[in-house]
Design an enzyme around this catalytic site. Sequence first.
Site, PDB file in Angstrom:
ATOM      1  N   HIS A 197      -1.098  -5.899   1.885  1.00  0.00           N
ATOM      2  CA  HIS A 197      -2.282  -6.858   1.692  1.00  0.00           C
ATOM      3  C   HIS A 197      -1.911  -8.120   1.004  1.00  0.00           C
ATOM      4  CE1 HIS A 197      -5.677  -3.875   2.425  1.00  0.00           C
ATOM      5  NE2 HIS A 197      -5.834  -4.801   3.240  1.00  0.00           N
ATOM      6  N   GLU A 242       0.855  -1.266  -0.145  1.00  0.00           N
ATOM      7  CA  GLU A 242      -0.040  -0.062  -0.057  1.00  0.00           C
ATOM      8  C   GLU A 242       0.651   1.283   0.085  1.00  0.00           C
ATOM      9  OE1 GLU A 242      -3.158  -0.088  -0.376  1.00  0.00           O
ATOM     10  OE2 GLU A 242      -3.605  -2.231  -0.110  1.00  0.00           O
ATOM     11  N   CYS A 289      -8.329  -2.129   7.736  1.00  0.00           N
ATOM     12  CA  CYS A 289      -6.808  -2.100   7.707  1.00  0.00           C
ATOM     13  C   CYS A 289      -6.303  -0.746   7.225  1.00  0.00           C
ATOM     14  CB  CYS A 289      -6.340  -3.093   6.314  1.00  0.00           C
ATOM     15  SG  CYS A 289      -6.639  -4.774   6.494  1.00  0.00           S
TER      16      CYS A 289
HETATM   17  N1  PCA Z   1      -8.372  -7.063   5.999  1.00  0.00           N
HETATM   18  C1  PCA Z   1      -9.278  -5.861   6.246  1.00  0.00           C
HETATM   19  C2  PCA Z   1      -9.343  -5.755   7.616  1.00  0.00           C
HETATM   20  C3  PCA Z   1      -8.486  -6.997   8.387  1.00  0.00           C
HETATM   21  C4  PCA Z   1      -8.120  -7.551   7.272  1.00  0.00           C
HETATM   22  O1  PCA Z   1      -7.165  -8.591   7.405  1.00  0.00           O
HETATM   23  C5  PCA Z   1      -9.057  -4.643   5.528  1.00  0.00           C
HETATM   24  O2  PCA Z   1      -8.456  -5.022   4.254  1.00  0.00           O
HETATM   25  O3  PCA Z   1      -9.495  -3.743   5.975  1.00  0.00           O
END
Ligand code: PCA
Length: 206
Positions: A165, A78, A141
Amino acid sequence: MKVLVTGFEPFGGEKINPSWAAVRRLPDEVEGVEVIKFQLPVTFNGVRETLPRMIVKEHPDAVVLTGQAGGRPNITVERVAINVMDSTMPDNEGYKPEDEPVFEGALTAYFATLPIKVIVRALRKAKIPASISNTAGTYVCNAAMFTALHTIAVSGMDAKAGFIHVPFSHEQALDKPRPSMALETIEKALEISIRTLIDDLNRERI
Ligand code: PCA
């Protein structure tokens, strides 16, 4: 040196969260650097309470947050966290914020301070599909990434932070037609990301 690495508990009806499933398998030490692993709750309030406490207590040189992005086909590093919590899906406490700031009065956004392009290049060199993502969403997240970068900024710490991610694991995708990645590959991707980050920190500090 010390790196704090987090993954999340399961959410949205899943039995596992591949982020924590991979983080917990990481070695406790990478290139002589201590790796502290921590599982975060999928709650807006939980991350805003827990993460600042952890960061101030552990005083890491870098914070690598990881989470599941179900539906994305590859590892995504990100670029930015925004000061918004907006969700139609309740968190694990049933909280569903709409257009609320993560922290009142804080900046609109923070860029990741991890070497995001260097990490993506290292992953692709290892034949792991990876790319930069320009949105971490507006769910937990993003709130966690914003919280880490904000905590570091306001406490004047010299630590890098960012968010990676990961896709669903194969096991999660067995009963749904969604893109997935082997948990072993996700773990390898996180280890390569941490190694790359440490090399980068070492170069900066020479
Ligand atoms: N993914 C979510 C919150 C927790 C996770 O593992 C997200 O992308 O916001």
